[in-house]
Design an enzyme around this catalytic site. Sequence first.
Site, PDB file in Angstrom:
ATOM      1  N   ARG A  44       0.846  -1.210   0.000  1.00 30.03           N
ATOM      2  CA  ARG A  44       0.000   0.000   0.000  1.00 30.03           C
ATOM      3  C   ARG A  44       0.872   1.248   0.000  1.00 30.03           C
ATOM      4  NH1 ARG A  44      -1.627   1.960   4.578  1.00 30.03           N
ATOM      5  NH2 ARG A  44      -2.226  -0.015   5.512  1.00 30.03           N
ATOM      6  N   TYR A  57     -15.983  16.743 -15.929  1.00 33.89           N
ATOM      7  CA  TYR A  57     -16.399  15.337 -16.014  1.00 33.89           C
ATOM      8  C   TYR A  57     -17.525  15.059 -15.001  1.00 33.89           C
ATOM      9  CZ  TYR A  57     -15.918  10.253 -15.426  1.00 33.89           C
ATOM     10  OH  TYR A  57     -16.142   8.918 -15.333  1.00 33.89           O
ATOM     11  N   ASP A  99      -7.023  18.407 -14.619  1.00 35.12           N
ATOM     12  CA  ASP A  99      -7.357  17.061 -15.098  1.00 35.12           C
ATOM     13  C   ASP A  99      -6.920  17.003 -16.567  1.00 35.12           C
ATOM     14  OD1 ASP A  99      -8.543  14.766 -16.123  1.00 35.12           O
ATOM     15  OD2 ASP A  99     -10.359  14.965 -14.918  1.00 35.12           O
ATOM     16  N   LYS A 139      -7.938   5.848 -19.471  1.00 34.30           N
ATOM     17  CA  LYS A 139      -8.194   6.370 -20.813  1.00 34.30           C
ATOM     18  C   LYS A 139      -6.937   6.265 -21.683  1.00 34.30           C
ATOM     19  CE  LYS A 139     -12.017   7.186 -18.627  1.00 34.30           C
ATOM     20  NZ  LYS A 139     -12.326   8.472 -17.996  1.00 34.30           N
TER      21      LYS A 139
HETATM   22  C1  LIG Z   1     -12.900   8.920 -16.802  1.00 34.63           C
HETATM   23  C2  LIG Z   1     -12.532  10.258 -16.286  1.00 34.63           C
HETATM   24  C3  LIG Z   1     -12.340  10.476 -14.910  1.00 34.63           C
HETATM   25  C4  LIG Z   1     -12.566   9.388 -13.878  1.00 34.63           C
HETATM   26  O1  LIG Z   1     -11.658   8.344 -14.039  1.00 34.63           O
HETATM   27  P1  LIG Z   1     -12.004   6.806 -13.618  1.00 34.63           P
HETATM   28  O2  LIG Z   1     -10.750   6.093 -13.993  1.00 34.63           O
HETATM   29  O3  LIG Z   1     -13.194   6.381 -14.409  1.00 34.63           O
HETATM   30  O4  LIG Z   1     -12.267   6.800 -12.158  1.00 34.63           O
HETATM   31  C5  LIG Z   1     -11.959  11.748 -14.516  1.00 34.63           C
HETATM   32  N1  LIG Z   1     -11.793  12.758 -15.402  1.00 34.63           N
HETATM   33  C6  LIG Z   1     -11.984  12.578 -16.728  1.00 34.63           C
HETATM   34  C7  LIG Z   1     -11.782  13.720 -17.652  1.00 34.63           C
HETATM   35  C8  LIG Z   1     -12.363  11.335 -17.211  1.00 34.63           C
HETATM   36  O5  LIG Z   1     -12.570  11.170 -18.517  1.00 34.63           O
END
Ligand SMILES: *Cc1c(COP(=O)(O)O)cnc(C)c1O
Length: 392
Positions: A55, A107, A179, A204
Amino acid sequence: MKAPKLTREYQTETICVQTGTRKDTTFNAVAVPIYATSTFAFEAPGQTKGFDYSRTANPTRAALEECLAALEGGAGASATATGMAAETTVMALFPAGSHIIAGQDIYGGTYRLFASILSTRGLEFSFVDMSDPRNVEAAIRPNTRAVWIETPSNPLLNLVDVAAICEIARRRGQVTIVDNTFMSPIFQKPLALGADIVVHSTTKYLNGHSDMVGGAIISRTRDNATKVAALVNALGTCSSPFDCWLVMRGIRTLPIRMASHQRNALALAEFLAGHKAVEHVYYPGLATHPQHALAKRQMTGFGGMLSFDIRGGKEAAFRFIQALEIFAFAESLGGVESLVEHPETMSHASMTAEARRAAGITESNIRVSTGIESAEDLVADVARGLRAASGA
Ligand SMILES: *Cc1c(COP(=O)(O)O)cnc(C)c1O
Protein backbone atom coordinates in the site's frame (compact mmCIF):
# COMPACT_ATOMS: atom_id res chain seq x y z
CA MET A 1 22.25 -4.42 -15.95
CA LYS A 2 22.39 -0.65 -16.25
CA ALA A 3 19.07 1.18 -16.45
CA PRO A 4 19.22 4.10 -18.89
CA LYS A 5 19.76 7.30 -16.98
CA LEU A 6 16.96 9.52 -18.14
CA THR A 7 16.93 13.25 -17.71
CA ARG A 8 14.48 15.90 -18.93
CA GLU A 9 16.73 16.30 -21.97
CA TYR A 10 15.22 13.21 -23.55
CA GLN A 11 12.24 13.67 -25.84
CA THR A 12 8.77 12.48 -24.85
CA GLU A 13 8.86 9.44 -27.19
CA THR A 14 12.05 8.24 -25.53
CA ILE A 15 10.65 8.75 -22.02
CA CYS A 16 7.56 6.71 -22.97
CA VAL A 17 9.66 3.75 -24.06
CA GLN A 18 12.62 3.89 -21.68
CA THR A 19 11.51 5.20 -18.27
CA GLY A 20 10.94 2.57 -15.62
CA THR A 21 12.50 -0.21 -17.72
CA ARG A 22 15.40 -2.52 -16.81
CA LYS A 23 14.67 -2.55 -13.09
CA ASP A 24 15.25 -6.28 -12.61
CA THR A 25 18.77 -6.89 -11.37
CA THR A 26 18.07 -10.61 -10.69
CA PHE A 27 17.40 -11.75 -14.28
CA ASN A 28 17.80 -8.52 -16.29
CA ALA A 29 14.21 -8.60 -17.55
CA VAL A 30 13.75 -5.72 -19.97
CA ALA A 31 10.09 -5.20 -19.05
CA VAL A 32 9.37 -4.38 -15.42
CA PRO A 33 8.19 -7.49 -13.53
CA ILE A 34 4.79 -7.53 -11.83
CA TYR A 35 5.68 -7.66 -8.13
CA ALA A 36 2.56 -9.45 -6.91
CA THR A 37 3.33 -9.25 -3.22
CA SER A 38 1.69 -7.51 -0.30
CA THR A 39 4.76 -7.38 1.90
CA PHE A 40 8.58 -7.37 1.72
CA ALA A 41 10.95 -9.02 4.20
CA PHE A 42 13.20 -6.77 6.25
CA GLU A 43 16.92 -7.55 6.01
CA ALA A 44 17.42 -6.44 9.63
CA PRO A 45 15.46 -4.26 12.05
CA GLY A 46 14.78 -0.97 10.27
CA GLN A 47 16.53 -2.15 7.11
CA THR A 48 14.66 -2.84 3.82
CA LYS A 49 15.52 -2.81 0.13
CA GLY A 50 13.29 0.26 -0.23
CA PHE A 51 9.92 -1.48 0.09
CA ASP A 52 8.05 -2.84 3.09
CA TYR A 53 4.31 -2.96 2.30
CA SER A 54 2.57 -2.59 -1.08
CA ARG A 55 0.00 0.00 0.00
CA THR A 56 2.93 2.29 0.80
CA ALA A 57 5.08 1.42 -2.22
CA ASN A 58 5.55 -1.40 -4.71
CA PRO A 59 8.35 -1.75 -7.29
CA THR A 60 5.98 -2.13 -10.28
CA ARG A 61 4.01 0.91 -9.17
CA ALA A 62 7.23 2.84 -8.53
CA ALA A 63 8.37 2.17 -12.11
CA LEU A 64 5.10 3.56 -13.49
CA GLU A 65 5.26 6.55 -11.14
CA GLU A 66 8.79 7.36 -12.32
CA CYS A 67 7.52 7.28 -15.91
CA LEU A 68 4.45 9.45 -15.14
CA ALA A 69 6.52 12.08 -13.33
CA ALA A 70 8.99 12.27 -16.24
CA LEU A 71 6.19 12.53 -18.81
CA GLU A 72 4.43 15.45 -17.10
CA GLY A 73 7.68 17.08 -15.94
CA GLY A 74 6.83 16.73 -12.24
CA ALA A 75 8.93 16.05 -9.13
CA GLY A 76 6.91 12.95 -8.28
CA ALA A 77 3.81 10.91 -9.09
CA SER A 78 1.37 8.55 -7.40
CA ALA A 79 -0.57 5.86 -9.28
CA THR A 80 -4.07 5.33 -7.91
CA ALA A 81 -6.81 2.70 -8.23
CA THR A 82 -8.98 4.88 -10.52
CA GLY A 83 -9.17 8.42 -11.78
CA MET A 84 -11.78 9.11 -9.08
CA ALA A 85 -9.38 7.72 -6.45
CA ALA A 86 -6.81 10.25 -7.70
CA GLU A 87 -9.34 13.06 -7.34
CA THR A 88 -10.49 11.91 -3.89
CA THR A 89 -6.87 11.80 -2.76
CA VAL A 90 -6.02 15.26 -4.09
CA MET A 91 -9.09 16.78 -2.46
CA ALA A 92 -7.92 15.39 0.90
CA LEU A 93 -5.12 17.99 0.73
CA PHE A 94 -7.70 20.64 1.68
CA PRO A 95 -9.06 20.97 5.20
CA ALA A 96 -12.76 21.41 6.00
CA GLY A 97 -13.84 24.97 5.37
CA SER A 98 -11.84 25.28 2.13
CA HIS A 99 -13.49 26.71 -0.96
CA ILE A 100 -12.63 25.29 -4.37
CA ILE A 101 -13.47 26.74 -7.77
CA ALA A 102 -14.19 24.29 -10.60
CA GLY A 103 -15.44 24.50 -14.17
CA GLN A 104 -19.17 24.12 -14.78
CA ASP A 105 -18.69 21.50 -17.51
CA ILE A 106 -16.25 19.15 -15.81
CA TYR A 107 -16.40 15.34 -16.01
CA GLY A 108 -19.73 14.08 -14.57
CA GLY A 109 -18.07 11.91 -11.91
CA THR A 110 -15.94 14.84 -10.74
CA TYR A 111 -19.05 16.99 -10.49
CA ARG A 112 -20.77 14.27 -8.44
CA LEU A 113 -17.78 13.91 -6.09
CA PHE A 114 -17.64 17.65 -5.51
CA ALA A 115 -21.35 18.57 -5.51
CA SER A 116 -22.90 15.60 -3.72
CA ILE A 117 -20.16 14.10 -1.55
CA LEU A 118 -17.37 16.52 -0.62
CA SER A 119 -19.75 19.47 -0.25
CA THR A 120 -21.47 17.57 2.58
CA ARG A 121 -18.08 16.96 4.23
CA GLY A 122 -16.93 20.50 4.83
CA LEU A 123 -15.66 21.67 1.43
CA GLU A 124 -17.36 24.46 -0.54
CA PHE A 125 -17.49 24.58 -4.32
CA SER A 126 -18.26 27.16 -7.00
CA PHE A 127 -18.83 25.94 -10.55
CA VAL A 128 -18.04 28.65 -13.08
CA ASP A 129 -17.70 29.09 -16.83
CA MET A 130 -13.90 28.99 -17.05
CA SER A 131 -13.72 29.94 -20.72
CA ASP A 132 -13.30 33.48 -19.35
CA PRO A 133 -10.61 33.67 -16.61
CA ARG A 134 -12.39 36.69 -15.13
CA ASN A 135 -15.17 34.37 -13.94
CA VAL A 136 -12.59 32.56 -11.80
CA GLU A 137 -11.35 35.84 -10.36
CA ALA A 138 -14.95 36.87 -9.55
CA ALA A 139 -15.63 33.58 -7.72
CA ILE A 140 -12.66 33.87 -5.34
CA ARG A 141 -13.55 34.00 -1.64
CA PRO A 142 -11.30 34.58 1.38
CA ASN A 143 -11.25 30.79 1.99
CA THR A 144 -10.55 29.76 -1.64
CA ARG A 145 -7.74 27.22 -1.52
CA ALA A 146 -7.73 25.64 -4.97
CA VAL A 147 -8.84 25.92 -8.58
CA TRP A 148 -9.82 22.74 -10.45
CA ILE A 149 -9.33 22.92 -14.21
CA GLU A 150 -10.38 20.43 -16.85
CA THR A 151 -9.47 21.25 -20.43
CA PRO A 152 -10.71 20.48 -22.99
CA SER A 153 -14.04 19.95 -21.26
CA ASN A 154 -16.28 16.96 -21.59
CA PRO A 155 -18.30 16.54 -23.82
CA LEU A 156 -18.32 20.00 -25.46
CA LEU A 157 -14.55 20.44 -25.83
CA ASN A 158 -14.48 23.94 -24.34
CA LEU A 159 -10.98 25.10 -23.51
CA VAL A 160 -9.66 26.77 -20.38
CA ASP A 161 -6.65 29.08 -20.58
CA VAL A 162 -4.46 27.17 -18.11
CA ALA A 163 -1.63 29.74 -17.93
CA ALA A 164 -4.02 32.66 -17.33
CA ILE A 165 -5.91 30.91 -14.54
CA CYS A 166 -2.76 29.55 -12.88
CA GLU A 167 -1.42 33.10 -12.81
CA ILE A 168 -4.58 34.36 -11.05
CA ALA A 169 -4.39 31.53 -8.50
CA ARG A 170 -0.64 31.80 -7.93
CA ARG A 171 -0.90 35.46 -6.96
CA ARG A 172 -3.18 34.38 -4.09
CA GLY A 173 -1.30 31.24 -3.09
CA GLN A 174 -4.07 28.93 -4.33
CA VAL A 175 -3.30 25.45 -5.62
CA THR A 176 -4.12 24.74 -9.28
CA ILE A 177 -5.06 21.22 -10.32
CA VAL A 178 -5.54 20.19 -13.95
CA ASP A 179 -7.36 17.06 -15.10
CA ASN A 180 -5.22 16.24 -18.16
CA THR A 181 -7.03 13.02 -19.11
CA PHE A 182 -8.32 14.20 -22.50
CA MET A 183 -5.03 15.45 -23.95
CA SER A 184 -2.54 13.13 -22.21
CA PRO A 185 0.97 14.46 -21.63
CA ILE A 186 1.62 14.03 -25.35
CA PHE A 187 -0.54 17.02 -26.31
CA GLN A 188 -0.67 19.12 -23.13
CA LYS A 189 1.77 19.72 -20.26
CA PRO A 190 -0.13 21.62 -17.54
CA LEU A 191 2.83 21.82 -15.12
CA ALA A 192 4.81 23.72 -17.75
CA LEU A 193 1.83 26.10 -18.08
CA GLY A 194 2.04 26.88 -14.35
CA ALA A 195 -0.20 24.28 -12.71
CA ASP A 196 0.76 22.69 -9.38
CA ILE A 197 -0.82 19.26 -9.75
CA VAL A 198 -1.97 17.13 -12.69
CA VAL A 199 -4.48 14.29 -12.37
CA HIS A 200 -5.29 11.60 -14.91
CA SER A 201 -7.72 8.82 -15.37
CA THR A 202 -5.10 6.38 -16.71
CA THR A 203 -8.10 4.23 -17.66
CA LYS A 204 -8.19 6.37 -20.81
CA TYR A 205 -5.30 7.28 -23.13
CA LEU A 206 -2.37 6.38 -20.87
CA ASN A 207 -3.45 2.74 -20.69
CA GLY A 208 -5.17 3.05 -24.04
CA HIS A 209 -6.47 -0.49 -24.37
CA SER A 210 -9.70 -0.40 -22.32
CA ASP A 211 -8.56 -3.27 -20.09
CA MET A 212 -8.18 -1.71 -16.63
CA VAL A 213 -9.17 1.31 -14.52
CA GLY A 214 -6.57 3.55 -12.90
CA GLY A 215 -5.54 7.07 -12.03
CA ALA A 216 -2.49 9.24 -11.45
CA ILE A 217 -1.44 12.37 -9.56
CA ILE A 218 1.69 14.24 -10.64
CA SER A 219 3.03 17.16 -8.59
CA ARG A 220 5.37 19.92 -9.74
CA THR A 221 7.08 20.23 -6.35
CA ARG A 222 8.71 17.53 -4.24
CA ASP A 223 6.76 18.85 -1.23
CA ASN A 224 3.35 18.27 -2.85
CA ALA A 225 4.46 14.90 -4.26
CA THR A 226 5.41 13.76 -0.75
CA LYS A 227 2.10 14.99 0.72
CA VAL A 228 0.14 13.20 -2.01
CA ALA A 229 2.09 9.94 -1.56
CA ALA A 230 1.39 10.09 2.19
CA LEU A 231 -2.32 10.57 1.46
CA VAL A 232 -2.38 7.62 -0.97
CA ASN A 233 -0.84 5.49 1.78
CA ALA A 234 -3.19 6.80 4.47
CA LEU A 235 -6.37 6.57 2.38
CA GLY A 236 -5.41 3.32 0.64
CA THR A 237 -6.16 4.67 -2.86
CA CYS A 238 -3.14 3.05 -4.56
CA SER A 239 -3.18 1.07 -7.81
CA SER A 240 -2.43 -2.66 -7.99
CA PRO A 241 0.89 -3.90 -9.45
CA PHE A 242 -0.90 -5.62 -12.34
CA ASP A 243 -2.86 -2.50 -13.30
CA CYS A 244 0.32 -0.41 -13.07
CA TRP A 245 2.04 -2.84 -15.40
CA LEU A 246 -0.80 -2.52 -17.92
CA VAL A 247 -0.54 1.28 -17.86
CA MET A 248 3.24 1.08 -18.37
CA ARG A 249 2.73 -1.23 -21.30
CA GLY A 250 0.22 1.23 -22.74
CA ILE A 251 2.50 4.24 -22.32
CA ARG A 252 5.18 2.61 -24.52
CA THR A 253 3.01 3.34 -27.58
CA LEU A 254 1.26 6.50 -26.34
CA PRO A 255 2.84 8.96 -28.82
CA ILE A 256 1.97 6.92 -31.92
CA ARG A 257 -1.51 6.17 -30.61
CA MET A 258 -2.21 9.86 -29.91
CA ALA A 259 -1.09 10.79 -33.42
CA SER A 260 -3.46 8.20 -34.87
CA HIS A 261 -6.40 9.20 -32.60
CA GLN A 262 -5.92 12.79 -33.70
CA ARG A 263 -5.69 12.01 -37.40
CA ASN A 264 -8.95 10.06 -37.25
CA ALA A 265 -10.73 12.65 -35.07
CA LEU A 266 -9.87 15.41 -37.52
CA ALA A 267 -11.16 13.34 -40.44
CA LEU A 268 -14.44 12.67 -38.60
CA ALA A 269 -14.82 16.29 -37.44
CA GLU A 270 -14.35 17.60 -40.98
CA PHE A 271 -16.83 15.09 -42.38
CA LEU A 272 -19.44 15.87 -39.70
CA ALA A 273 -19.00 19.63 -40.11
CA GLY A 274 -20.01 19.37 -43.75
CA HIS A 275 -23.04 17.11 -43.20
CA LYS A 276 -26.62 18.42 -43.35
CA ALA A 277 -27.87 16.05 -40.59
CA VAL A 278 -25.42 17.66 -38.14
CA GLU A 279 -26.16 20.90 -36.35
CA HIS A 280 -22.83 21.57 -34.68
CA VAL A 281 -19.41 19.92 -34.28
CA TYR A 282 -17.23 20.42 -31.21
CA TYR A 283 -13.53 19.76 -31.92
CA PRO A 284 -10.69 22.12 -31.02
CA GLY A 285 -8.80 21.13 -34.18
CA LEU A 286 -11.39 22.78 -36.44
CA ALA A 287 -10.55 26.35 -37.42
CA THR A 288 -14.20 27.19 -36.64
CA HIS A 289 -13.79 26.21 -32.95
CA PRO A 290 -14.12 29.50 -31.02
CA GLN A 291 -10.92 28.75 -29.08
CA HIS A 292 -8.86 27.30 -31.92
CA ALA A 293 -6.13 29.91 -31.33
CA LEU A 294 -5.88 29.00 -27.63
CA ALA A 295 -5.80 25.31 -28.59
CA LYS A 296 -2.80 25.96 -30.85
CA ARG A 297 -1.10 27.98 -28.12
CA GLN A 298 -1.43 25.65 -25.12
CA MET A 299 -1.69 22.21 -26.76
CA THR A 300 0.63 20.47 -29.21
CA GLY A 301 -2.26 18.47 -30.68
CA PHE A 302 -6.05 18.46 -30.64
CA GLY A 303 -6.69 14.94 -29.35
CA GLY A 304 -9.09 12.17 -30.26
CA MET A 305 -12.29 13.38 -28.57
CA LEU A 306 -15.07 15.22 -30.34
CA SER A 307 -18.80 15.62 -30.00
CA PHE A 308 -21.61 16.87 -32.19
CA ASP A 309 -25.27 17.85 -32.06
CA ILE A 310 -27.40 15.83 -34.42
CA ARG A 311 -30.56 17.23 -36.02
CA GLY A 312 -33.74 15.53 -34.78
CA GLY A 313 -33.11 15.35 -31.02
CA LYS A 314 -32.77 12.25 -28.88
CA GLU A 315 -34.63 9.93 -31.31
CA ALA A 316 -32.23 10.80 -34.12
CA ALA A 317 -29.28 10.42 -31.74
CA PHE A 318 -30.35 6.89 -30.77
CA ARG A 319 -31.10 5.90 -34.40
CA PHE A 320 -27.59 7.10 -35.30
CA ILE A 321 -25.91 5.22 -32.48
CA GLN A 322 -27.73 1.96 -33.17
CA ALA A 323 -26.95 1.99 -36.88
CA LEU A 324 -23.17 2.08 -36.30
CA GLU A 325 -21.16 -1.07 -36.95
CA ILE A 326 -17.61 -0.24 -35.88
CA PHE A 327 -18.23 2.15 -32.99
CA ALA A 328 -19.15 0.45 -29.72
CA PHE A 329 -21.98 2.14 -27.83
CA ALA A 330 -20.14 2.61 -24.54
CA GLU A 331 -18.95 5.07 -21.95
CA SER A 332 -15.26 5.71 -21.40
CA LEU A 333 -12.75 6.91 -23.95
CA GLY A 334 -9.12 6.85 -25.00
CA GLY A 335 -8.84 3.22 -26.07
CA VAL A 336 -7.65 1.94 -29.44
CA GLU A 337 -11.25 1.14 -30.41
CA SER A 338 -13.77 3.82 -31.39
CA LEU A 339 -16.64 4.46 -28.97
CA VAL A 340 -19.77 6.55 -29.13
CA GLU A 341 -22.06 7.58 -26.28
CA HIS A 342 -24.97 9.83 -25.36
CA PRO A 343 -23.82 12.22 -22.57
CA GLU A 344 -27.31 13.22 -21.40
CA THR A 345 -28.31 9.67 -20.49
CA MET A 346 -24.85 8.17 -19.86
CA SER A 347 -21.60 9.97 -18.91
CA HIS A 348 -23.37 13.09 -17.68
CA ALA A 349 -26.52 11.51 -16.19
CA SER A 350 -25.15 12.15 -12.68
CA MET A 351 -25.41 15.91 -13.28
CA THR A 352 -28.72 17.58 -12.54
CA ALA A 353 -30.77 18.61 -15.59
CA GLU A 354 -30.16 22.19 -14.58
CA ALA A 355 -26.39 21.73 -14.37
CA ARG A 356 -26.43 20.06 -17.79
CA ARG A 357 -28.40 22.95 -19.22
CA ALA A 358 -25.95 25.46 -17.75
CA ALA A 359 -23.11 23.51 -19.36
CA GLY A 360 -24.91 23.42 -22.73
CA ILE A 361 -25.28 19.63 -22.93
CA THR A 362 -28.47 18.79 -24.84
CA GLU A 363 -30.27 15.56 -25.74
CA SER A 364 -28.94 15.96 -29.29
CA ASN A 365 -25.31 15.72 -28.22
CA ILE A 366 -23.28 12.64 -29.17
CA ARG A 367 -19.74 12.12 -27.92
CA VAL A 368 -17.17 10.24 -29.95
CA SER A 369 -13.91 8.71 -28.73
CA THR A 370 -12.00 8.14 -31.93
CA GLY A 371 -9.96 4.96 -32.01
CA ILE A 372 -7.01 4.10 -34.20
CA GLU A 373 -8.86 2.16 -36.91
CA SER A 374 -8.86 3.26 -40.55
CA ALA A 375 -10.21 6.82 -40.93
CA GLU A 376 -11.92 5.77 -44.15
CA ASP A 377 -13.86 2.99 -42.38
CA LEU A 378 -14.81 5.28 -39.49
CA VAL A 379 -16.12 8.00 -41.80
CA ALA A 380 -18.13 5.43 -43.76
CA ASP A 381 -19.63 4.07 -40.54
CA VAL A 382 -20.65 7.56 -39.37
CA ALA A 383 -22.14 8.29 -42.80
CA ARG A 384 -24.23 5.12 -42.44
CA GLY A 385 -25.36 6.24 -38.96
CA LEU A 386 -26.38 9.68 -40.20
CA ARG A 387 -28.39 8.17 -43.05
CA ALA A 388 -30.28 6.01 -40.51
CA ALA A 389 -30.77 8.99 -38.18
CA SER A 390 -32.42 11.12 -40.83
CA GLY A 391 -34.59 8.18 -41.92
CA ALA A 392 -33.04 8.02 -45.38
C1 LIG B 1 -12.90 8.92 -16.80
C2 LIG B 1 -12.53 10.26 -16.29
C3 LIG B 1 -12.34 10.48 -14.91
C4 LIG B 1 -12.57 9.39 -13.88
O1 LIG B 1 -11.66 8.34 -14.04
P1 LIG B 1 -12.00 6.81 -13.62
O2 LIG B 1 -10.75 6.09 -13.99
O3 LIG B 1 -13.19 6.38 -14.41
O4 LIG B 1 -12.27 6.80 -12.16
C5 LIG B 1 -11.96 11.75 -14.52
N1 LIG B 1 -11.79 12.76 -15.40
C6 LIG B 1 -11.98 12.58 -16.73
C7 LIG B 1 -11.78 13.72 -17.65
C8 LIG B 1 -12.36 11.33 -17.21
O5 LIG B 1 -12.57 11.17 -18.52
